[in-house]
Design a protein around this motif. Structure first.
Motif, PDB file in Angstrom:
ATOM      1  N   PRO A 180      24.309  28.556  46.992  1.00 39.35           N
ATOM      2  CA  PRO A 180      25.619  28.139  46.655  1.00 39.35           C
ATOM      3  C   PRO A 180      26.035  28.548  45.247  1.00 39.35           C
ATOM      4  O   PRO A 180      27.096  28.954  45.006  1.00 39.35           O
ATOM      5  CB  PRO A 180      25.638  26.512  46.994  1.00 39.35           C
ATOM      6  N   HIS A 181      25.080  28.248  44.545  1.00 35.42           N
ATOM      7  CA  HIS A 181      25.431  28.517  42.854  1.00 35.42           C
ATOM      8  C   HIS A 181      25.918  30.072  42.658  1.00 35.42           C
ATOM      9  O   HIS A 181      26.736  30.439  42.294  1.00 35.42           O
ATOM     10  CB  HIS A 181      24.517  28.112  41.905  1.00 35.42           C
ATOM     11  N   ARG A 182      25.096  31.054  43.503  1.00 32.28           N
ATOM     12  CA  ARG A 182      25.065  32.254  43.350  1.00 32.28           C
ATOM     13  C   ARG A 182      26.684  32.747  44.054  1.00 32.28           C
ATOM     14  O   ARG A 182      27.226  33.566  43.770  1.00 32.28           O
ATOM     15  CB  ARG A 182      24.011  33.331  44.206  1.00 32.28           C
ATOM     16  N   PHE A 183      26.658  32.129  45.226  1.00 32.26           N
ATOM     17  CA  PHE A 183      27.982  32.274  45.974  1.00 32.26           C
ATOM     18  C   PHE A 183      29.296  32.066  45.145  1.00 32.26           C
ATOM     19  O   PHE A 183      30.188  32.666  45.088  1.00 32.26           O
ATOM     20  CB  PHE A 183      28.186  31.542  47.357  1.00 32.26           C
ATOM     21  N   LEU A 184      29.207  30.883  44.387  1.00 35.26           N
ATOM     22  CA  LEU A 184      30.357  30.390  43.489  1.00 35.26           C
ATOM     23  C   LEU A 184      30.312  31.357  42.343  1.00 35.26           C
ATOM     24  O   LEU A 184      31.678  31.595  41.981  1.00 35.26           O
ATOM     25  CB  LEU A 184      30.054  28.963  43.107  1.00 35.26           C
ATOM     26  N   ILE A 185      29.247  31.858  41.885  1.00 34.99           N
ATOM     27  CA  ILE A 185      29.452  32.954  40.698  1.00 34.99           C
ATOM     28  C   ILE A 185      30.291  34.006  41.070  1.00 34.99           C
ATOM     29  O   ILE A 185      31.192  34.700  40.345  1.00 34.99           O
ATOM     30  CB  ILE A 185      28.278  33.147  40.136  1.00 34.99           C
ATOM     31  N   ARG A 186      29.774  34.513  42.182  1.00 29.13           N
ATOM     32  CA  ARG A 186      30.249  35.752  42.886  1.00 29.13           C
ATOM     33  C   ARG A 186      31.993  35.733  43.148  1.00 29.13           C
ATOM     34  O   ARG A 186      32.618  36.733  42.968  1.00 29.13           O
ATOM     35  CB  ARG A 186      29.368  36.527  44.006  1.00 29.13           C
ATOM     36  N   PHE A 187      32.073  34.551  43.915  1.00 24.19           N
ATOM     37  CA  PHE A 187      33.452  34.228  44.117  1.00 24.19           C
ATOM     38  C   PHE A 187      34.293  34.206  43.058  1.00 24.19           C
ATOM     39  O   PHE A 187      35.489  34.761  42.998  1.00 24.19           O
ATOM     40  CB  PHE A 187      33.790  33.095  44.986  1.00 24.19           C
ATOM     41  N   LEU A 188      34.047  33.659  41.878  1.00 29.45           N
ATOM     42  CA  LEU A 188      34.651  33.551  40.601  1.00 29.45           C
ATOM     43  C   LEU A 188      34.558  34.984  39.926  1.00 29.45           C
ATOM     44  O   LEU A 188      35.859  35.448  39.576  1.00 29.45           O
ATOM     45  CB  LEU A 188      34.072  32.488  39.615  1.00 29.45           C
ATOM     46  N   GLU A 189      33.832  35.517  40.155  1.00 34.44           N
ATOM     47  CA  GLU A 189      33.748  36.973  39.537  1.00 34.44           C
ATOM     48  C   GLU A 189      34.759  37.796  40.273  1.00 34.44           C
ATOM     49  O   GLU A 189      35.567  38.647  39.934  1.00 34.44           O
ATOM     50  CB  GLU A 189      32.512  37.602  39.606  1.00 34.44           C
ATOM     51  N   TYR A 190      34.955  37.809  41.854  1.00 31.59           N
ATOM     52  CA  TYR A 190      35.608  38.598  42.635  1.00 31.59           C
ATOM     53  C   TYR A 190      37.121  38.257  42.218  1.00 31.59           C
ATOM     54  O   TYR A 190      37.941  39.057  42.037  1.00 31.59           O
ATOM     55  CB  TYR A 190      35.610  38.156  44.033  1.00 31.59           C
ATOM     56  N   ARG A 191      37.456  36.907  42.106  1.00 30.03           N
ATOM     57  CA  ARG A 191      38.851  36.415  41.933  1.00 30.03           C
ATOM     58  C   ARG A 191      39.450  36.948  40.252  1.00 30.03           C
ATOM     59  O   ARG A 191      40.738  36.863  40.327  1.00 30.03           O
ATOM     60  CB  ARG A 191      38.720  34.826  41.761  1.00 30.03           C
ATOM     61  N   SER A 192      38.351  37.233  39.497  1.00 31.60           N
ATOM     62  CA  SER A 192      38.691  37.439  38.098  1.00 31.60           C
ATOM     63  C   SER A 192      38.908  38.959  37.837  1.00 31.60           C
ATOM     64  O   SER A 192      39.738  39.434  37.108  1.00 31.60           O
ATOM     65  CB  SER A 192      37.820  37.056  37.255  1.00 31.60           C
ATOM     66  N   GLN A 193      38.569  39.630  38.860  1.00 34.94           N
ATOM     67  CA  GLN A 193      38.685  41.130  38.696  1.00 34.94           C
ATOM     68  C   GLN A 193      39.853  41.643  39.357  1.00 34.94           C
ATOM     69  O   GLN A 193      40.467  41.083  40.371  1.00 34.94           O
ATOM     70  CB  GLN A 193      37.444  41.959  39.147  1.00 34.94           C
ATOM     71  N   PRO A 194      40.458  42.857  38.983  1.00 36.30           N
ATOM     72  CA  PRO A 194      41.511  43.526  39.597  1.00 36.30           C
ATOM     73  C   PRO A 194      41.304  43.747  41.079  1.00 36.30           C
ATOM     74  O   PRO A 194      40.162  44.267  41.462  1.00 36.30           O
ATOM     75  CB  PRO A 194      41.944  44.790  38.793  1.00 36.30           C
ATOM     76  N   LYS A 195      42.411  43.914  41.722  1.00 27.58           N
ATOM     77  CA  LYS A 195      42.172  44.159  43.151  1.00 27.58           C
ATOM     78  C   LYS A 195      42.197  45.583  43.680  1.00 27.58           C
ATOM     79  O   LYS A 195      42.346  45.889  44.805  1.00 27.58           O
ATOM     80  CB  LYS A 195      43.188  43.407  43.994  1.00 27.58           C
ATOM     81  N   TYR A 196      43.049  46.475  42.621  1.00 26.06           N
ATOM     82  CA  TYR A 196      43.381  47.825  43.054  1.00 26.06           C
ATOM     83  C   TYR A 196      42.275  48.889  42.167  1.00 26.06           C
ATOM     84  O   TYR A 196      42.574  48.748  41.386  1.00 26.06           O
ATOM     85  CB  TYR A 196      44.866  48.063  43.022  1.00 26.06           C
ATOM     86  N   PHE A 197      41.815  49.582  43.283  1.00 27.18           N
ATOM     87  CA  PHE A 197      40.661  50.650  42.446  1.00 27.18           C
ATOM     88  C   PHE A 197      40.915  51.873  43.050  1.00 27.18           C
ATOM     89  O   PHE A 197      41.130  52.175  44.251  1.00 27.18           O
ATOM     90  CB  PHE A 197      39.308  49.980  42.635  1.00 27.18           C
ATOM     91  N   ALA A 198      40.563  52.791  42.345  1.00 24.26           N
ATOM     92  CA  ALA A 198      40.422  54.285  42.677  1.00 24.26           C
ATOM     93  C   ALA A 198      39.451  55.086  42.196  1.00 24.26           C
ATOM     94  O   ALA A 198      39.277  54.772  40.739  1.00 24.26           O
ATOM     95  CB  ALA A 198      41.810  55.085  42.369  1.00 24.26           C
ATOM     96  N   ARG A 199      38.094  55.286  42.726  1.00 22.54           N
ATOM     97  CA  ARG A 199      36.922  55.812  42.282  1.00 22.54           C
ATOM     98  C   ARG A 199      36.521  54.685  41.087  1.00 22.54           C
ATOM     99  O   ARG A 199      35.944  55.250  40.105  1.00 22.54           O
ATOM    100  CB  ARG A 199      37.304  57.318  41.395  1.00 22.54           C
ATOM    101  N   TYR A 200      36.542  53.500  41.426  1.00 18.85           N
ATOM    102  CA  TYR A 200      35.979  52.331  40.572  1.00 18.85           C
ATOM    103  C   TYR A 200      36.731  52.263  39.444  1.00 18.85           C
ATOM    104  O   TYR A 200      36.183  51.622  38.426  1.00 18.85           O
ATOM    105  CB  TYR A 200      34.503  52.933  40.350  1.00 18.85           C
ATOM    106  N   GLN A 201      37.896  52.881  39.362  1.00 13.14           N
ATOM    107  CA  GLN A 201      38.734  52.564  38.214  1.00 13.14           C
ATOM    108  C   GLN A 201      39.807  51.630  38.695  1.00 13.14           C
ATOM    109  O   GLN A 201      40.588  51.878  39.484  1.00 13.14           O
ATOM    110  CB  GLN A 201      39.124  54.010  37.394  1.00 13.14           C
ATOM    111  N   GLU A 202      40.286  50.745  37.749  1.00 11.93           N
ATOM    112  CA  GLU A 202      41.465  49.896  38.061  1.00 11.93           C
ATOM    113  C   GLU A 202      42.715  50.863  37.846  1.00 11.93           C
ATOM    114  O   GLU A 202      42.944  51.676  37.086  1.00 11.93           O
ATOM    115  CB  GLU A 202      41.659  48.938  36.869  1.00 11.93           C
ATOM    116  N   ILE A 203      43.441  50.587  38.898  1.00  9.35           N
ATOM    117  CA  ILE A 203      44.907  51.209  39.164  1.00  9.35           C
ATOM    118  C   ILE A 203      45.939  50.183  38.579  1.00  9.35           C
ATOM    119  O   ILE A 203      46.088  49.012  38.959  1.00  9.35           O
ATOM    120  CB  ILE A 203      45.148  51.497  40.461  1.00  9.35           C
ATOM    121  N   PRO A 204      46.628  50.551  37.517  1.00 12.33           N
ATOM    122  CA  PRO A 204      47.771  49.581  37.189  1.00 12.33           C
ATOM    123  C   PRO A 204      48.897  49.590  38.079  1.00 12.33           C
ATOM    124  O   PRO A 204      49.433  50.534  38.659  1.00 12.33           O
ATOM    125  CB  PRO A 204      48.301  50.228  36.004  1.00 12.33           C
TER     126      PRO A 204
END
Length: 139
Positions: free
Chosen positions: A84-108
């Motif tokens: 559970p603690h690893r799941f919560l850490i990964r979930f918060l990490e996912y929610r904090s990062q941008p959602k649109y990527f192209a070749r692992y670079q953020e798309i504005p």
């Protein structure tokens, strides 16, 4: 392709505590469970005066029941196959990062207006017809 079996988990035995300062524990406790219990107990001492925790008058529940429940949950249960603690850490990490990527670079992402009119808007103007105008139209 050959699959090579690895037995690392078989030889990784979790260390267990059977007694503390000569006092026998009712059940053997792993170091992880002991760490979660001690961490939650410390947190409960810190949060003792904050309203949701200060409303509970039973010290047995506050300082033993809640840490036992947290230690059991974080060492025995899994969320999506993870601790559970690893799941919560990964979930918060996912929610904090941008959602649109192209070749692992953020798309504005530009905020666009929903509707954008480029042409001219044509409309008719409705005027009320008076009796004088009716007579001039009929002529």
């Amino acid at each position: 392709m050959k699959q090579i079996r690895v037995y690392n988990q078989v030889f990784r035995i979790e260390k267990t505590v059977y007694s503390v300062q000569g006092i026998q524990l009712p059940i053997p406790v792993s170091y992880r469970q002991l760490a979660f219990f001690a961490g939650t107990l410390f947190l409960m001492f810190l949060l003792n005066e904050i309203p949701p925790f200060s409303w509970v008058d039973y010290y047995l529940i506050k300082f033993i029941g809640i840490p036992l429940l947290v230690a059991w949950f974080f060492t025995r249960k899994t969320l999506d196959g993870k601790a559970p603690h690893r799941f919560l850490i990964r979930f918060l990490e996912y929610r904090s990062q941008p959602k649109y990527f192209a070749r692992y670079q953020e798309i504005p992402v530009e905020k666009k207006a929903r509707y954008h009119y480029t042409g001219t808007v044509v409309y008719r103007r409705h005027e009320e017809v008076t009796d004088d105008a009716k007579h001039s139209l009929s002529d």
